[in-house]
Design an enzyme around this catalytic site. Sequence first.
Site, PDB file in Angstrom:
ATOM      1  N   ARG A   1       0.814  -1.221   0.000  1.00 28.82           N
ATOM      2  CA  ARG A   1       0.000   0.000   0.000  1.00 28.82           C
ATOM      3  C   ARG A   1       0.848   1.272   0.000  1.00 28.82           C
ATOM      4  O   ARG A   1       0.396   2.330  -0.435  1.00 28.82           O
ATOM      5  CB  ARG A   1      -0.911  -0.024   1.237  1.00 28.82           C
ATOM      6  CG  ARG A   1      -2.109   0.895   1.144  1.00 28.82           C
ATOM      7  CD  ARG A   1      -3.033   0.716   2.330  1.00 28.82           C
ATOM      8  NE  ARG A   1      -2.358   0.913   3.579  1.00 28.82           N
ATOM      9  CZ  ARG A   1      -2.248  -0.005   4.559  1.00 28.82           C
ATOM     10  NH1 ARG A   1      -2.822  -1.185   4.444  1.00 28.82           N
ATOM     11  NH2 ARG A   1      -1.581   0.251   5.653  1.00 28.82           N
TER      12      ARG A   1
ATOM     13  N   TYR B   1     -14.864  23.040  -9.067  1.00 28.60           N
ATOM     14  CA  TYR B   1     -15.340  21.763  -9.619  1.00 28.60           C
ATOM     15  C   TYR B   1     -16.444  21.240  -8.709  1.00 28.60           C
ATOM     16  O   TYR B   1     -16.257  21.149  -7.483  1.00 28.60           O
ATOM     17  CB  TYR B   1     -14.142  20.817  -9.660  1.00 28.60           C
ATOM     18  CG  TYR B   1     -14.396  19.454 -10.242  1.00 28.60           C
ATOM     19  CD1 TYR B   1     -14.773  19.309 -11.577  1.00 28.60           C
ATOM     20  CD2 TYR B   1     -14.229  18.306  -9.472  1.00 28.60           C
ATOM     21  CE1 TYR B   1     -14.979  18.054 -12.116  1.00 28.60           C
ATOM     22  CE2 TYR B   1     -14.429  17.044 -10.005  1.00 28.60           C
ATOM     23  CZ  TYR B   1     -14.807  16.926 -11.332  1.00 28.60           C
ATOM     24  OH  TYR B   1     -15.001  15.684 -11.858  1.00 28.60           O
TER      25      TYR B   1
ATOM     26  N   ASP C   1      -6.664  23.722  -6.949  1.00 28.70           N
ATOM     27  CA  ASP C   1      -6.890  22.717  -7.990  1.00 28.70           C
ATOM     28  C   ASP C   1      -6.277  23.277  -9.269  1.00 28.70           C
ATOM     29  O   ASP C   1      -6.789  24.232  -9.855  1.00 28.70           O
ATOM     30  CB  ASP C   1      -8.402  22.473  -8.146  1.00 28.70           C
ATOM     31  CG  ASP C   1      -8.717  21.380  -9.169  1.00 28.70           C
ATOM     32  OD1 ASP C   1      -7.918  21.186 -10.101  1.00 28.70           O
ATOM     33  OD2 ASP C   1      -9.774  20.737  -9.029  1.00 28.70           O
TER      34      ASP C   1
ATOM     35  N   LYS D   1      -6.655  13.984 -16.269  1.00 27.58           N
ATOM     36  CA  LYS D   1      -6.797  14.883 -17.411  1.00 27.58           C
ATOM     37  C   LYS D   1      -5.478  14.954 -18.185  1.00 27.58           C
ATOM     38  O   LYS D   1      -5.165  14.058 -18.934  1.00 27.58           O
ATOM     39  CB  LYS D   1      -7.282  16.249 -16.935  1.00 27.58           C
ATOM     40  CG  LYS D   1      -8.488  16.167 -15.965  1.00 27.58           C
ATOM     41  CD  LYS D   1      -9.743  15.657 -16.634  1.00 27.58           C
ATOM     42  CE  LYS D   1     -10.872  15.310 -15.683  1.00 27.58           C
ATOM     43  NZ  LYS D   1     -11.228  16.313 -14.703  1.00 27.58           N
TER      44      LYS D   1
HETATM   45  C1  LIG Z   1     -11.971  16.152 -13.480  1.00 24.53           C
HETATM   46  C2  LIG Z   1     -11.596  17.145 -12.475  1.00 24.53           C
HETATM   47  C3  LIG Z   1     -11.365  16.763 -11.150  1.00 24.53           C
HETATM   48  C4  LIG Z   1     -11.596  15.362 -10.649  1.00 24.53           C
HETATM   49  O1  LIG Z   1     -10.771  14.415 -11.207  1.00 24.53           O
HETATM   50  P1  LIG Z   1     -11.208  12.868 -11.278  1.00 24.53           P
HETATM   51  O2  LIG Z   1      -9.956  12.167 -11.561  1.00 24.53           O
HETATM   52  O3  LIG Z   1     -12.236  12.779 -12.361  1.00 24.53           O
HETATM   53  O4  LIG Z   1     -11.796  12.502  -9.929  1.00 24.53           O
HETATM   54  C5  LIG Z   1     -10.964  17.741 -10.261  1.00 24.53           C
HETATM   55  N1  LIG Z   1     -10.813  19.012 -10.636  1.00 24.53           N
HETATM   56  C6  LIG Z   1     -11.037  19.418 -11.893  1.00 24.53           C
HETATM   57  C7  LIG Z   1     -10.830  20.851 -12.244  1.00 24.53           C
HETATM   58  C8  LIG Z   1     -11.441  18.505 -12.860  1.00 24.53           C
HETATM   59  O5  LIG Z   1     -11.698  18.919 -14.107  1.00 24.53           O
END
Ligand SMILES: *Cc1c(COP(=O)(O)O)cnc(C)c1O
Length: 407
Positions: free
Chosen positions: A71, A125, A197, A222
């Site tokens: 882990r 988000y 973020d 992403k």
């Molecule tokens: C998609 C996204 C997330 C979340 O990511 P996941 O891997 O889908 O949980 C967080 N912040 C932003 C700005 C996003 O576009």
Amino acid sequence: MSGKEGGEDQRRPLTKLAQAGRRAEWTSMPGQPGSIVNPPVWRASTILYDDVAHLRQAARTSTHERLFYGRKGTPTAWSLADALTEMEPGAEGTMLFPSGVAAIACALMAVLKPGDQLLMVDSAYDPARNFCEQMLRPLGIDTVYYDPTLGSGIADLLTGATRAIFLESPGSLTFEVQDIPAITALAREKGIVTLADNTWATPIFFPALAHGVDISILACTKYIVGHSDVMMGSVTATPALFPAVQRSAYLFGQMTSPDDAWLASRGLRTLGVRLNQHQDSALTVAQWLSGQSGVARVLHPALPSCPGYDIWRRDFSGSSGLFSFVLDGGDEQARAALIDGLDHFGIGYSWGGFESLALPVDPARHRTATRWEAEGPAVRLNIGLEDPADLIADLEQGLARFRAARG
Ligand SMILES: *Cc1c(COP(=O)(O)O)cnc(C)c1O
């Protein structure tokens, strides 16, 4: 390879992307000459010890970047985490998570306790808001939402209970650019933690820690992965906050599979060239859209029409492939006429891959501190790596369908 030892790291971001995370101990075998380029996939649950004394001693020392228990990861994940740390000047370390949302949740849990107040940007988000309302609030942690265009004016919202400020710039769906340096300067003065973020810009276009942010969060799903086939998140933090992030990740038992970490490392190597292409193509499409009949506004941080454009120009070194546009009048059905007939755009939520996407978005639903007022419904585009001329021709026909349906 790391280049971190021996003072200031002078390498530019593209050079780091090619070299980061390839430590000799992860790419070679003890006592053997030579090394491989990419750290391999190390799969493990059980770690075997030489003897009982070794087992006892391992349990007493730090388990970070050391084989201890599956882990806690293996060199495959450490290499990716290390590379992400190298991409963020000022960072102490990075923890990996099975999704971007898991990374956001764990980062918030690392810094907040009952009685604390969190300031959350109103354009965040949506699942980040849900976590605040449905997990933090019942735990006695209050979230107050703030206008993304507030800079140092955020001072008026601070109370003795304010423990952290969450930023996302540009905002999800609506792309307002925040004055992050103004907010982080104020937060540092008051001993308030800032979390950002940074999924849209990545450290390539916006090194968040260098702009005063304490904790930088990426949905690696992403652009880091970049190929729409792996879910992953990361949290990169300063020396002061990394221990809390690491502790929280360990307590929640968070980890990523070595196969996914390996795919994300693969994506990372081409992040620079992909982002540059996403940037060029998205700007081409956004500029074209700006002049079209049926389009009221284009929400792209690198266009002067976007709120916070001047701040974007001051703080960011580029723009990525995700932006929105607001239609001039029309309803849900007219918007669907535009999106449904597109040949080169998929319809889907996640973004940052090589393929273009179009998504109907309704920002008004996700706001409480500010009002979203628009001339018509909105569409978010992920501009992929296709030829932008094909994408424009496709959108041209889409807008014609929209105008016909709108009447
Ligand atoms: C998609 C996204 C997330 C979340 O990511 P996941 O891997 O889908 O949980 C967080 N912040 C932003 C700005 C996003 O576009």
